[in-house]
Design a protein around this motif. Structure first.
Motif, PDB file in Angstrom:
ATOM      1  N   LEU A 378      31.291  34.265 150.693  1.00 21.56           N
ATOM      2  CA  LEU A 378      31.731  35.446 149.697  1.00 21.56           C
ATOM      3  C   LEU A 378      30.780  35.574 148.369  1.00 21.56           C
ATOM      4  N   GLY A 379      29.826  36.475 148.401  1.00 19.93           N
ATOM      5  CA  GLY A 379      29.016  36.564 147.567  1.00 19.93           C
ATOM      6  C   GLY A 379      29.331  37.896 146.505  1.00 19.93           C
ATOM      7  N   LEU A 380      29.634  37.420 145.208  1.00 21.46           N
ATOM      8  CA  LEU A 380      29.977  38.407 144.131  1.00 21.46           C
ATOM      9  C   LEU A 380      28.918  39.360 143.909  1.00 21.46           C
ATOM     10  N   ASP A 381      29.061  40.646 144.063  1.00 23.90           N
ATOM     11  CA  ASP A 381      27.974  41.711 144.082  1.00 23.90           C
ATOM     12  C   ASP A 381      27.590  41.754 142.478  1.00 23.90           C
ATOM     13  N   ARG A 382      26.180  42.094 142.130  1.00 24.91           N
ATOM     14  CA  ARG A 382      25.816  42.320 140.902  1.00 24.91           C
ATOM     15  C   ARG A 382      26.284  41.315 140.038  1.00 24.91           C
ATOM     16  N   PHE A 383      26.310  39.957 140.486  1.00 24.29           N
ATOM     17  CA  PHE A 383      26.827  38.638 139.534  1.00 24.29           C
ATOM     18  C   PHE A 383      25.873  38.637 138.326  1.00 24.29           C
ATOM     19  N   GLN A 384      24.612  38.764 138.824  1.00 21.20           N
ATOM     20  CA  GLN A 384      23.638  38.307 137.650  1.00 21.20           C
ATOM     21  C   GLN A 384      23.888  39.353 136.446  1.00 21.20           C
ATOM     22  N   ILE A 385      23.947  40.649 136.910  1.00 18.25           N
ATOM     23  CA  ILE A 385      24.418  41.703 136.012  1.00 18.25           C
ATOM     24  C   ILE A 385      25.609  41.579 134.997  1.00 18.25           C
ATOM     25  N   VAL A 386      26.717  41.511 135.950  1.00 15.98           N
ATOM     26  CA  VAL A 386      28.039  40.925 135.406  1.00 15.98           C
ATOM     27  C   VAL A 386      28.034  39.885 134.502  1.00 15.98           C
ATOM     28  N   ARG A 387      27.429  38.650 134.571  1.00  8.78           N
ATOM     29  CA  ARG A 387      27.220  37.418 133.761  1.00  8.78           C
ATOM     30  C   ARG A 387      26.468  37.840 132.569  1.00  8.78           C
ATOM     31  N   GLU A 393      30.504  32.046 130.061  1.00 10.03           N
ATOM     32  CA  GLU A 393      31.984  31.364 129.991  1.00 10.03           C
ATOM     33  C   GLU A 393      32.880  32.379 130.699  1.00 10.03           C
ATOM     34  N   LEU A 394      32.731  33.666 130.493  1.00  8.73           N
ATOM     35  CA  LEU A 394      33.929  34.593 131.219  1.00  8.73           C
ATOM     36  C   LEU A 394      33.265  34.667 132.798  1.00  8.73           C
ATOM     37  N   ALA A 395      32.005  34.798 132.941  1.00  7.54           N
ATOM     38  CA  ALA A 395      31.496  34.754 134.225  1.00  7.54           C
ATOM     39  C   ALA A 395      32.171  33.481 135.224  1.00  7.54           C
ATOM     40  N   ALA A 396      32.183  32.433 134.486  1.00  5.65           N
ATOM     41  CA  ALA A 396      32.670  31.197 135.528  1.00  5.65           C
ATOM     42  C   ALA A 396      34.262  31.283 135.253  1.00  5.65           C
ATOM     43  N   ARG A 397      34.829  31.860 134.700  1.00  8.45           N
ATOM     44  CA  ARG A 397      36.206  32.090 134.664  1.00  8.45           C
ATOM     45  C   ARG A 397      36.392  33.196 135.720  1.00  8.45           C
ATOM     46  N   LEU A 398      35.602  34.161 135.871  1.00  2.12           N
ATOM     47  CA  LEU A 398      35.608  35.153 137.076  1.00  2.12           C
ATOM     48  C   LEU A 398      35.624  34.344 138.237  1.00  2.12           C
ATOM     49  N   ILE A 399      34.773  33.546 138.515  1.00  2.00           N
ATOM     50  CA  ILE A 399      34.514  32.889 139.499  1.00  2.00           C
ATOM     51  C   ILE A 399      35.733  32.070 139.992  1.00  2.00           C
ATOM     52  N   LEU A 452      40.226  39.600 132.001  1.00  5.99           N
ATOM     53  CA  LEU A 452      39.646  38.432 131.375  1.00  5.99           C
ATOM     54  C   LEU A 452      39.690  38.609 129.832  1.00  5.99           C
ATOM     55  N   ASP A 453      40.772  37.768 129.138  1.00  5.51           N
ATOM     56  CA  ASP A 453      40.848  37.985 127.613  1.00  5.51           C
ATOM     57  C   ASP A 453      41.301  39.738 127.304  1.00  5.51           C
ATOM     58  N   GLY A 454      42.227  39.985 128.176  1.00  8.35           N
ATOM     59  CA  GLY A 454      42.542  41.514 128.004  1.00  8.35           C
ATOM     60  C   GLY A 454      41.531  42.560 128.640  1.00  8.35           C
ATOM     61  N   SER A 455      40.595  42.272 129.137  1.00 14.10           N
ATOM     62  CA  SER A 455      39.844  42.946 129.578  1.00 14.10           C
ATOM     63  C   SER A 455      39.665  43.008 131.134  1.00 14.10           C
ATOM     64  N   THR A 456      39.521  44.010 131.872  1.00  9.92           N
ATOM     65  CA  THR A 456      39.641  44.030 133.320  1.00  9.92           C
ATOM     66  C   THR A 456      38.154  44.334 133.776  1.00  9.92           C
ATOM     67  N   VAL A 457      37.886  43.315 135.000  1.00 13.47           N
ATOM     68  CA  VAL A 457      36.604  43.339 135.478  1.00 13.47           C
ATOM     69  C   VAL A 457      36.810  43.497 137.017  1.00 13.47           C
ATOM     70  N   ASP A 458      36.014  44.569 137.585  1.00 16.29           N
ATOM     71  CA  ASP A 458      36.156  44.650 139.078  1.00 16.29           C
ATOM     72  C   ASP A 458      35.510  43.707 139.922  1.00 16.29           C
ATOM     73  N   VAL A 459      36.048  43.650 141.019  1.00 17.16           N
ATOM     74  CA  VAL A 459      35.416  42.376 141.753  1.00 17.16           C
ATOM     75  C   VAL A 459      35.025  43.256 143.116  1.00 17.16           C
ATOM     76  N   SER A 460      33.739  42.989 143.422  1.00 15.92           N
ATOM     77  CA  SER A 460      33.281  43.295 144.768  1.00 15.92           C
ATOM     78  C   SER A 460      32.513  42.401 145.391  1.00 15.92           C
ATOM     79  N   LEU A 461      32.746  42.157 146.898  1.00 13.09           N
ATOM     80  CA  LEU A 461      32.415  41.102 147.322  1.00 13.09           C
ATOM     81  C   LEU A 461      31.548  41.389 148.683  1.00 13.09           C
ATOM     82  N   THR A 462      30.842  40.659 149.031  1.00 14.02           N
ATOM     83  CA  THR A 462      29.772  40.952 150.467  1.00 14.02           C
ATOM     84  C   THR A 462      30.094  39.449 150.969  1.00 14.02           C
TER      85      THR A 462
END
Length: 768
Positions: A378-387, A393-399, A452-462
């Protein structure tokens, strides 16, 4: 050598004691032997002095008797009148009175009376000369093969009329009487030097010869067949030409050491008993020391196998404290092992299981499952952009949050983090359709926003799917590749496509196989002619590497040359090509065709001065006409070194051609600095110039620019007579392409050159 400590300690202590005892015994023995030898030497020296005195005394006694008869009036008268009977009677009478063994007369004529002259070993003449040379001559005289102590006295009547000689035998009885005068039981022998240069000494002839040859007034050691002995050689005077004689006094060293033998035996027995006692004591002591150590050794082995290991503490000494320290260490090791195992099986950044944990779970699942096992990556789409947007730190918490959801929904399935933005899960499915359905359901469960810390992050997977297989790349790797393939195909779920992926491992193996192919003759050169548009003749050739693989057939040059450049094997390939090109040019000369041979030089080698110098030396040694074709971009990586190499080529008369001009980032600044002879226009412009006015204009301007810089121009990729005619009209110098000739082996090239008169008139040559 020894596997048990108690044995090592016992052997060490016993060995040290035995060594000390051996040194003491050796010192005692050497002291005793030295003292005994010193005493024997003294006795031998004293016995030699006694012999000198006895010899002188006997000589004086014989001389007194000889003087008595030589001065007798009647004897002198008988000698003067040559009355042999009277002389013989007088001599016999005197022998009987004084106990002489031999007495005889030698007159001035050399006649012997009283003795058979044939018995004289040295002869009458030699004896006569000795008597005449010295008044009262004396010494050892050989009579009948036996040594005699002899003296002489002149007979005056009134002048010298002869000599009377008295002699007594030096036999065994005489030697025994001499031996009895010594304080030690030595052996005395008179040795005579025979005409064969050996002393009469039986089976020890060689040893005695060497000893007597180096004799002195001091005793020395004589090695006999019966054993070593101390000996003294006293030279004896010889009468006339008699054989040399010595008195040999000898005393066996074994006899000298005999009185000390009981003492030495006592020391040896005492030492042996001491060693045995020490071995027994050392064994008992070592056993008491090694028993707790053995217990520690067994505990260490249990700890090594991963078992519980504790040692009973029996004493409070160093070994007891060591056992306590071991118990503490074992407890700490178990705790650290649990921590290390957790770190080895979990991702340190997110706490999720890692690739190792997933591998183990996948192996267990494959062993227990009866259905097909799949891996879903399962690959998180646009992960480099999101990170980049939310931070590491938040990108690691997202994973971690997405992985936590997957673990909660599928607690019994192996899960792991493969890379920064890819998670994986192993599951069972009856068919590919079931696997796709499972992946679709997984997307629905996991593609939910994460807070994450009160902010919502959309998750898109391939999701990339790959079934487990016993052969080929691991299913986890194939599933990760399937993620990239799905994204390339703009799909949410993709199955690993082996055909699209190809066989990178097989291509990589070409590198090592190419090096073997160079040695085995699998690689060879083809030659493509260059047509001189002015002289209308072939003016040169370009060599091109070809490879016929024994299993895969012909390998594309762009494949194996590209692999050689990437893996650093381009240098040996280039060195081989240059060597072969020089050899082919020599064969062309022999066939009557003096052509310039062009060799492609990789841009990776334009920063290698050693290769450049080696190439220069090789070309100069062969007096070859070589031109190196390089790309303009090869100079841009390291301009100073690359331009220096090109200058070195130019200084040594080696041509340089700028290859593929126009295909890259052409720079007039570099073109101005490169000392080239030739510029090759890339075939991308040449092949289309008949249909594109823009391309024709670019080619014409490039030809004019090159001529302005003093460069010849070669056009590549000529396949039609129209293009060739346009290039001729533009003033191009050389033409190369399938219209002229395709690349061909050397033998075919020679045949082509032999028959070629007008290549332009042969448009029938087609692309191979």
């Amino acid at each position: 050598m020894f596997t048990r400590l108690r044995t090592k300690l016992t052997v060490l202590y016993a060995g040290l004691f035995g060594l000390a005892l051996l040194l003491i015994a050796s010192a005692v023995y050497l002291a005793i032997a030295s003292n005994a030898e010193r005493q024997v030497r003294g006795e031998l020296q004293a016995s030699g002095t006694v012999f000198d005195r006895v010899w002188a005394l006997r000589s004086q006694q014989l001389r007194d008797n000889a003087d008595l008869i030589s001065k007798d009036f009647g004897f002198r008268a008988a000698v003067a009148t040559r009355d042999a009977a009277t002389v013989r009677s007088a001599l016999d009478n005197l022998k009987g009175r004084v106990g002489l063994e031999t007495a005889f007369l030698v007159d001035m004529d050399g006649n012997v009376t009283g003795l058979d002259a044939a018995r004289l070993d040295a002869g009458v003449e030699a004896l006569w000369s000795a008597l005449d040379a010295q008044d009262g001559a004396s010494g050892v005289l050989m009579i009948g093969g036996q040594p005699y102590q002899a003296i002489s006295a002149p007979v005056m009547a009134p002048t010298l009329t002869g000599w009377v000689v008295f002699a007594t035998r030096l036999d065994a009885a005489q030697m025994r009487s001499l031996e009895q005068l010594s304080a030690i039981p030595l052996t005395a022998r008179v040795l005579i030097r025979k005409p064969d240069s050996h002393w009469t000494s039986g089976r020890d002839t060689a040893r005695v010869d060497a000893f007597v040859a180096g004799r002195s007034n001091a005793p020395g050691e004589l090695d006999l067949s019966s054993g070593a002995a101390l000996a003294l050689a006293k030279p004896l005077p010889s009468l006339g030409a008699a054989s040399p004689a010595v008195l040999l006094l000898q005393y066996p060293l074994a006899t000298a050491m005999a009185p000390y033998r009981p003492l030495l035996i006592t020391i040896g027995v005492t030492g042996l008993l001491g060693i045995l006692l020490l071995i027994a004591g050392s064994w008992v002591l070592a056993r008491s020391l090694t028993r707790p150590i053995s217990a520690l050794d067994k505990a260490v082995r249990r700890l090594q196998r991963g078992e519980e290991a504790d040692v009973a503490i029996e004493t409070q000494d160093e070994i007891g404290r060591l056992a306590g320290s071991f118990n503490s260490m074992a407890a700490e090791i178990r705790e650290r092992e649990r921590h290390i195992t957790h770190l080895a099986l979990h991702d340190s950044e997110t706490g999720l299981p890692n690739r190792v944990s997933l591998d183990r779970g996948l192996e267990t699942l494959c062993q227990s499952s009866r259905r097909t096992v799949f891996v879903a990556a399962l690959g998180l789409d646009r992960f480099q952009i999101v990170r980049g947007a939310i931070g590491y730190e938040l990108a690691a918490r997202l994973i971690a949050e997405v992985g936590g959801r997957m673990m909660r929904q599928h607690p019994d399935r192996p899960i792991g983090r493969l890379s920064s933005g890819i998670l994986a899960l192993a599951f069972e499915a009856s068919s590919l359709e079931d696997a796709r359905a499972f992946a679709a359901a997984l997307l629905g469960d996991l593609e939910q926003p994460v807070t994450l810390d009160g902010s919502t992050v959309d998750v898109s997977l391939t999701i990339g799917l790959a079934p487990h297989a016993d052969q080929g790349a691991p299913a986890i790797d194939r599933a990760s590749i399937a993620v990239d393939q799905a994204r390339a195909g703009h799909q949410k779920i993709g199955l690993f496509d082996a055909q699209a992926y190809g066989d990178p491992a097989s291509n990589l193996s070409l590198t090592s196989e190419m090096m073997s192919g160079l040695k085995d003759g699998q690689l060879f050169l083809h030659h493509q002619p260059k047509f001189d548009l002015r002289s209308r003749r072939i003016g040169g050739v370009e060599v091109l590497a070809r490879w016929k693989h024994p299993e895969r057939g012909m390998i594309r040059p762009d494949l194996f040359i590209g692999m050689a450049e990437e893996t650093g094997h381009i240098r040996p390939l280039t060195e081989w090509a240059l060597t072969q090109a020089i050899a082919d040019q020599a064969r062309l000369r022999e066939a009557g065709h003096a052509l310039t041979v062009s060799v492609n030089l990789s841009g990776r080698l334009m920063s290698d001065p050693d290769l450049a110098q080696a190439a220069i030396d090789q070309i100069r040694a062969a007096q070859a006409d070589i031109c190196f074709e390089i790309t303009e971009t090869a100079v841009m990586d390291n301009p100073a070194v690359a331009l220096g190499i090109i200058d070195a080529f130019a200084a040594n008369g080696i041509g340089v051609s700028i290859d593929d001009y126009g295909s890259g980032v052409s720079s007039l600044a570099y073109l101005k600095q490169i000392k080239a002879n030739e510029l090759k226009i890339d075939k991308a412009f040449v092949s289309t110039m008949a249909d594109s006015r823009r391309d024709a204009l670019l080619v014409k301007s490039t030809i004019d620019l090159a001529h302005s810089l003093g460069l010849k121009v070669t056009a590549e990729g000529i396949e039609t007579p129209e293009v060739l005619a346009m290039l001729t009209g533009m003033g191009c110098d050389l033409a190369q392409g399938y219209l002229i000739a395709k690349p061909m082996p050397l033998a075919e090239l020679i045949g082509f050159l032999d028959s070629e008169t007008a290549p332009v008139a042969r448009p029938r040559r087609k692309r191979a």
